[in-house]
Design a protein around this motif. Sequence first.
Motif, mmCIF file in Angstrom:
data_model
loop_
_atom_site.group_PDB
_atom_site.id
_atom_site.type_symbol
_atom_site.label_atom_id
_atom_site.label_comp_id
_atom_site.label_asym_id
_atom_site.label_seq_id
_atom_site.Cartn_x
_atom_site.Cartn_y
_atom_site.Cartn_z
ATOM 1 N N MET A 20 20.953 31.255 -3.335
ATOM 2 C CA MET A 20 20.602 30.233 -4.565
ATOM 3 C C MET A 20 21.194 30.897 -5.949
ATOM 4 S SD MET A 20 17.466 28.147 -3.542
ATOM 5 C CE MET A 20 17.437 26.992 -5.034
ATOM 6 N N ALA A 21 20.756 32.259 -5.979
ATOM 7 C CA ALA A 21 21.001 33.071 -7.021
ATOM 8 C C ALA A 21 22.537 33.335 -7.304
ATOM 9 C CB ALA A 21 20.343 34.257 -7.127
ATOM 10 N N VAL A 22 23.135 33.564 -6.452
ATOM 11 C CA VAL A 22 24.464 33.662 -6.590
ATOM 12 C C VAL A 22 25.606 32.389 -6.453
ATOM 13 C CG1 VAL A 22 24.322 35.984 -5.847
ATOM 14 C CG2 VAL A 22 25.039 34.420 -4.117
ATOM 15 N N GLY A 23 24.895 31.476 -6.236
ATOM 16 C CA GLY A 23 25.538 30.131 -6.131
ATOM 17 C C GLY A 23 26.171 29.520 -5.003
ATOM 18 N N ASP A 24 25.785 30.198 -3.580
ATOM 19 C CA ASP A 24 26.178 30.039 -2.548
ATOM 20 C C ASP A 24 25.671 28.667 -1.805
ATOM 21 O OD1 ASP A 24 27.974 31.880 -2.401
ATOM 22 O OD2 ASP A 24 26.556 33.442 -1.224
ATOM 23 N N ILE A 25 24.086 28.612 -2.346
ATOM 24 C CA ILE A 25 23.400 27.595 -1.866
ATOM 25 C C ILE A 25 22.996 26.528 -2.828
ATOM 26 C CG2 ILE A 25 21.167 27.127 -0.619
ATOM 27 C CD1 ILE A 25 21.647 29.740 0.697
ATOM 28 N N ALA A 26 22.838 25.288 -2.753
ATOM 29 C CA ALA A 26 22.352 24.416 -3.688
ATOM 30 C C ALA A 26 21.494 23.493 -3.013
ATOM 31 C CB ALA A 26 23.736 23.538 -4.278
ATOM 32 N N PRO A 27 20.502 23.073 -3.730
ATOM 33 C CA PRO A 27 19.524 22.087 -3.402
ATOM 34 C C PRO A 27 19.965 20.920 -2.260
ATOM 35 C CG PRO A 27 18.960 22.380 -5.540
ATOM 36 C CD PRO A 27 20.564 22.946 -5.270
ATOM 37 N N ARG A 28 21.356 20.632 -2.595
ATOM 38 C CA ARG A 28 21.798 19.399 -1.750
ATOM 39 C C ARG A 28 21.823 19.802 -0.318
ATOM 40 N NH1 ARG A 28 26.104 20.865 -5.277
ATOM 41 N NH2 ARG A 28 27.913 22.055 -4.256
ATOM 42 N N THR A 61 13.052 33.141 3.124
ATOM 43 C CA THR A 61 12.927 33.060 1.892
ATOM 44 C C THR A 61 14.109 34.052 0.903
ATOM 45 O OG1 THR A 61 10.680 32.536 2.347
ATOM 46 C CG2 THR A 61 11.298 32.917 -0.034
ATOM 47 N N SER A 62 13.959 35.326 1.615
ATOM 48 C CA SER A 62 14.964 36.214 0.608
ATOM 49 C C SER A 62 16.514 35.690 0.782
ATOM 50 C CB SER A 62 14.258 37.727 1.227
ATOM 51 O OG SER A 62 13.259 38.092 1.076
ATOM 52 N N THR A 63 16.911 35.360 1.851
ATOM 53 C CA THR A 63 18.165 34.993 2.137
ATOM 54 C C THR A 63 18.365 33.736 1.221
ATOM 55 O OG1 THR A 63 18.012 35.791 4.302
ATOM 56 C CG2 THR A 63 19.691 34.323 3.973
ATOM 57 N N ILE A 64 17.705 32.885 1.272
ATOM 58 C CA ILE A 64 17.811 31.676 0.592
ATOM 59 C C ILE A 64 17.845 31.678 -0.864
ATOM 60 C CG2 ILE A 64 17.123 29.357 0.257
ATOM 61 C CD1 ILE A 64 18.211 29.853 3.074
ATOM 62 N N ILE A 65 16.709 32.661 -1.421
ATOM 63 C CA ILE A 65 16.633 32.873 -3.024
ATOM 64 C C ILE A 65 17.979 33.697 -3.161
ATOM 65 C CG2 ILE A 65 15.443 34.191 -4.782
ATOM 66 C CD1 ILE A 65 13.043 33.579 -3.016
ATOM 67 N N ARG A 66 18.569 34.645 -2.612
ATOM 68 C CA ARG A 66 19.704 35.382 -2.709
ATOM 69 C C ARG A 66 20.690 34.430 -2.884
ATOM 70 N NH1 ARG A 66 22.108 38.844 -6.033
ATOM 71 N NH2 ARG A 66 24.229 39.427 -4.857
ATOM 72 N N GLY A 71 9.992 29.006 4.895
ATOM 73 C CA GLY A 71 10.896 29.911 4.227
ATOM 74 C C GLY A 71 12.138 29.429 3.371
ATOM 75 N N GLY A 72 12.701 28.565 4.460
ATOM 76 C CA GLY A 72 13.852 27.800 3.732
ATOM 77 C C GLY A 72 13.741 26.691 3.129
ATOM 78 N N LEU A 73 12.617 26.032 3.218
ATOM 79 C CA LEU A 73 12.239 24.723 2.525
ATOM 80 C C LEU A 73 11.741 25.139 1.019
ATOM 81 C CD1 LEU A 73 12.041 21.778 2.502
ATOM 82 C CD2 LEU A 73 9.621 22.136 3.503
ATOM 83 N N LEU A 74 10.707 25.936 1.087
ATOM 84 C CA LEU A 74 10.250 25.974 -0.435
ATOM 85 C C LEU A 74 10.863 26.639 -1.464
ATOM 86 C CD1 LEU A 74 6.633 27.716 0.675
ATOM 87 C CD2 LEU A 74 7.054 25.427 0.085
ATOM 88 N N PRO A 75 11.801 27.635 -1.273
ATOM 89 C CA PRO A 75 12.733 27.868 -2.564
ATOM 90 C C PRO A 75 13.568 26.599 -2.845
ATOM 91 C CG PRO A 75 12.735 29.638 -0.848
ATOM 92 C CD PRO A 75 12.153 28.347 -0.121
ATOM 93 N N VAL A 76 13.952 25.912 -1.906
ATOM 94 C CA VAL A 76 14.721 24.748 -2.367
ATOM 95 C C VAL A 76 14.051 23.728 -3.109
ATOM 96 C CG1 VAL A 76 16.342 22.818 -1.521
ATOM 97 C CG2 VAL A 76 16.408 25.171 -0.515
ATOM 98 N N LEU A 126 19.868 21.165 1.708
ATOM 99 C CA LEU A 126 18.660 21.394 2.363
ATOM 100 C C LEU A 126 18.729 21.246 3.899
ATOM 101 C CD1 LEU A 126 15.781 22.379 2.356
ATOM 102 C CD2 LEU A 126 15.212 19.793 1.579
ATOM 103 N N PRO A 127 19.497 19.871 4.206
ATOM 104 C CA PRO A 127 19.470 19.784 5.710
ATOM 105 C C PRO A 127 20.155 20.672 6.302
ATOM 106 C CG PRO A 127 19.882 17.675 4.288
ATOM 107 C CD PRO A 127 19.899 18.884 3.262
ATOM 108 N N ARG A 128 21.383 21.299 5.927
ATOM 109 C CA ARG A 128 22.143 22.265 6.604
ATOM 110 C C ARG A 128 21.292 23.512 6.681
ATOM 111 N NH1 ARG A 128 27.319 23.356 3.470
ATOM 112 N NH2 ARG A 128 27.496 24.819 5.151
ATOM 113 N N ILE A 129 20.472 23.935 5.520
ATOM 114 C CA ILE A 129 19.605 24.957 5.592
ATOM 115 C C ILE A 129 18.588 25.051 6.683
ATOM 116 C CG2 ILE A 129 18.165 26.328 4.404
ATOM 117 C CD1 ILE A 129 19.517 25.477 1.835
ATOM 118 N N LEU A 130 17.933 23.896 6.761
ATOM 119 C CA LEU A 130 16.904 23.627 7.881
ATOM 120 C C LEU A 130 17.411 23.628 9.202
ATOM 121 C CD1 LEU A 130 14.493 20.943 6.151
ATOM 122 C CD2 LEU A 130 14.445 23.393 6.167
#
Length: 453
Positions: free
Chosen positions: A344-352, A337-342, A409-414, A354-358
């Motif tokens: 998203m905060a700096v713009g490295d990750i977007a909701p789209r 979760t901390s990795t994903i939130i961080r 942890g990867g799913l909920l923040p997105v 999600l499949p790559r994240i999981l």
Amino acid sequence: MSDTAILTLKTMLAHLDDAKKYQSLRDVMETLPAPDLAAVFEDLPPEKLPVLFRLCPKDLAAEIFAELTPETQQNLIDGLTDKELKAVVDELFVDDATDLVEEMPASVVKRILAQADPATRRMINELLQYPEDSAGGVMTTELMELRPDMTVSKAMDTIRQNGFDKETINNCYVTDRDRTLIGVVSLRALVLEKDAGRLIRDLMDSNVVSVTTTTDQEDVSHLFEKYGFLAIPVVDAEKRLVGIVTIDDAISILQEEASEDFAKMNAIGPSDKPYFKQSMWDLYKSRAPWLIFLMISATFSSMVIRGYESALAAVTVLTAYIPMLTDTGGNAGSQSTSTIIRGMAVGDIAPRDLPRILWRECRVALLCGLTLAVCNFGKMLLFDRIAPPVALVVCLTLTCTVLISQLIGGLLPVLAEKIKIDPAVMASPLITTIVDTTTLLVYFNIAKTILKI
């Protein structure tokens, strides 16, 4: 030097009523920058604030005032005369004056606006119309504006005449007659240009990065991080220049957003007050609701354990490994979760993404889970002297727990971002509560299957 001067100033203030060496006090204060003096002001009792403030030169006093917390600002305003308050408000940049008005009670706001000159009052009212967390809400209207048909010589004269009242003159913004932003030219380019008759349109950069008045302040701060700007122009819907956001405001925004995210990630209601400025009641209100919510959520874990009491009674050793499994699941979920939130905060990750994240979290989780399971299996056989079937149950659960926890942890923040909830809310405490219940369900079902209980 600064620390020594601060210590000297505090010593003099402690004996102010006895010594009253105001000139010496003024001399010491003039050696210190405004942020250091503001820190000294924060420690003063309210009755001494006006005394010290009156010793400051007018421009330094305004800088100090802008650095103070709202509570100290209000205490100081209460001790100033209308004439002194007017002098402070007149020296403040409009964005700082607007922030002051937003933070003060209605009675104090009325007094501040009454002392402001008509032009300042009008600009404050204009800025107050924008959402507080938007570029329009944090911008200043005090910027350096040039025309494209000006010569370099004329532009330099304009800067000399009007630059004193501007927030920054490092970048000058080029607009046409209806204030449409068409370019930007740096002071450096103007100073170094040898041809004093050259037109601004020939020097300016027409590829201007700008934001609109409704752009979220956090998005604006990321642009500073991305481009390394000292200021970013703000335009309205018709592309007319209405203000700028400066780097000091961007830093403040990042600090506020980081503090807010940190609080939410630790299940605390965010506050803009320093710790010692918050009352016991404030601290209670920021923590108790979350603790009640998490306590109620944790009852699901108790319900799971009660539902499998017969299995625990048959193999009591299973109970001993519940804390290890739930803690590992919570830790794994928090890491993800901390990795994903961080990100998203700096713009490295977007909701789209999600499949790559999981897919990525799934592979990492399997590697981590299998590593932990192998280590734990050996420990249970060699040191705990546990039967292999029971050790197998615990280690299989461990692998599944890490996998499920990191996927959650990867799913909920997105998902939170998609439904317009701050992803920081999905951090450690909430993830741990969800993972605890899931871990117990997996544990007992694997135990029932393998141990036939």
